[in-house]
Each structure stands twice: as C-alpha cells, then as structure tokens.
Design an enzyme around this catalytic site. Structure first.
Site, PDB file in Angstrom:
ATOM      1  N   THR A  12       0.290  -0.798   0.212  1.00 13.69           N
ATOM      2  CA  THR A  12      -0.285   0.580  -0.086  1.00 13.69           C
ATOM      3  C   THR A  12       1.005   1.217   0.250  1.00 13.69           C
ATOM      4  O   THR A  12       2.183   1.043   0.111  1.00 13.69           O
ATOM      5  CB  THR A  12      -0.926   0.241   0.980  1.00 13.69           C
ATOM      6  OG1 THR A  12      -1.786   1.307   0.916  1.00 13.69           O
ATOM      7  CG2 THR A  12      -0.285   0.576   2.742  1.00 13.69           C
ATOM      8  N   CYS A  17      -3.874   9.814   1.191  1.00 16.70           N
ATOM      9  CA  CYS A  17      -3.675  11.473   1.177  1.00 16.70           C
ATOM     10  C   CYS A  17      -5.143  11.580   0.010  1.00 16.70           C
ATOM     11  O   CYS A  17      -5.714  10.918  -0.325  1.00 16.70           O
ATOM     12  CB  CYS A  17      -2.874  11.518  -0.066  1.00 16.70           C
ATOM     13  SG  CYS A  17      -1.214  11.065   0.349  1.00 16.70           S
ATOM     14  N   HIS A  81      -9.954  -0.893  -4.947  1.00 20.22           N
ATOM     15  CA  HIS A  81     -10.073   0.035  -6.179  1.00 20.22           C
ATOM     16  C   HIS A  81     -10.671  -0.057  -7.204  1.00 20.22           C
ATOM     17  O   HIS A  81     -11.525   1.130  -7.430  1.00 20.22           O
ATOM     18  CB  HIS A  81      -8.799   1.305  -6.004  1.00 20.22           C
ATOM     19  CG  HIS A  81      -8.733   1.530  -4.060  1.00 20.22           C
ATOM     20  ND1 HIS A  81      -6.868   0.861  -3.788  1.00 20.22           N
ATOM     21  CD2 HIS A  81      -9.175   2.062  -3.281  1.00 20.22           C
ATOM     22  CE1 HIS A  81      -7.142   1.394  -2.626  1.00 20.22           C
ATOM     23  NE2 HIS A  81      -7.606   2.228  -1.973  1.00 20.22           N
TER      24      HIS A  81
END
Length: 137
Positions: A12, A17, A81
C-alpha cells in the site's frame, strides 16, 4: 541495467492522501503505522529497505514480506479500488451523464458493486488455492 536494479513492492502507499489541487497538490491525511514490502532480488532486502526506511522516517515501519507475489495476492486495494470504480462507472451502472454532486469513494456502494467486489475476491482466492497446491508450505 536490469541486472543492477533492485525492485521494491509495497502492499500500500505509506500515507492516506487526497488531492487538494488536481495534478499539483495533495494533502496527507495520515501516515500508516506499518507497510509490507518485498524486495527482488531478496539478497538486496537489507540495503533497499534500510534506505527506504531512512527516507520515510520512523513511520510507517517497513515490514519485510517474503516475496512480491504474496504482497500482490493479499493487497485489498487491488480489489477494492478498481471494484468500486467499476461498480460506480461501469456500463451496467452509469449512464454517461455528469453527476449532480461529486461522488464519495466508499459511500454508496450498492448491490451491483458488492457482486463485483465478491467476484474479484473469489478470483484472488482461487489463485491462492492454486498456488498452495503448486507450492506446498
């Protein structure tokens, strides 16, 4: 040259962020406590990981993983994701028209996206089971 390269794969990113100015700035929301990393070739692990730890500082603590394949197969980000993005923007769920509001990433995961995520997870698990048969222990 390839013979001189040291490849380090992380499970990761070291930070959570969000971009604050697209393509220019990001805000670091937090630093992870630890991250897994694998090095190829393995005999260069100490050199590579100590340099990277020095660049990152105390946190996140870099924890060595035995190989890049294990990092890839255990990484939830590689499922979550793209799965969430496909569930939201794939042809089955998006009509191609602009959204009235900026969508949040994790909020609003629907039944279709759940099926996408479960299907991707099942594929990863299938690969893991096959690898366990090919390389016992």
């Amino acid at each position: 040259k390839a013979k001189d390269m040291i490849f380090v794969g992380f499970e990761t990113l070291p930070w959570a962020c969000r971009f604050s100015e697209w393509g220019r700035k990001a805000t670091i929301l937090g630093t992870k406590n630890s991250i897994l990393a694998a090095v190829t070739p393995p005999e260069k692990s100490r050199k590579a990981l100590s340099k990277l730890q020095g660049l990152l500082g105390v946190f996140p603590d870099i924890v060595e993983s035995p190989n890049n394949l294990s990092i890839s197969l255990r990484n939830p980000g590689m499922v979550v994701h793209p799965g969430v993005m496909y569930g939201r923007w794939g042809p089955e769920s998006w009509d191609g028209k602009p959204k009235a509001e900026k969508p949040l990433f994790y909020q609003g995961v629907d039944d279709f996206t759940e099926k996408v995520l479960v299907g991707m997870t099942d594929e990863v698990q299938s690969i893991c089971r096959k690898m366990e048969k090919l390389v016992p222990g």
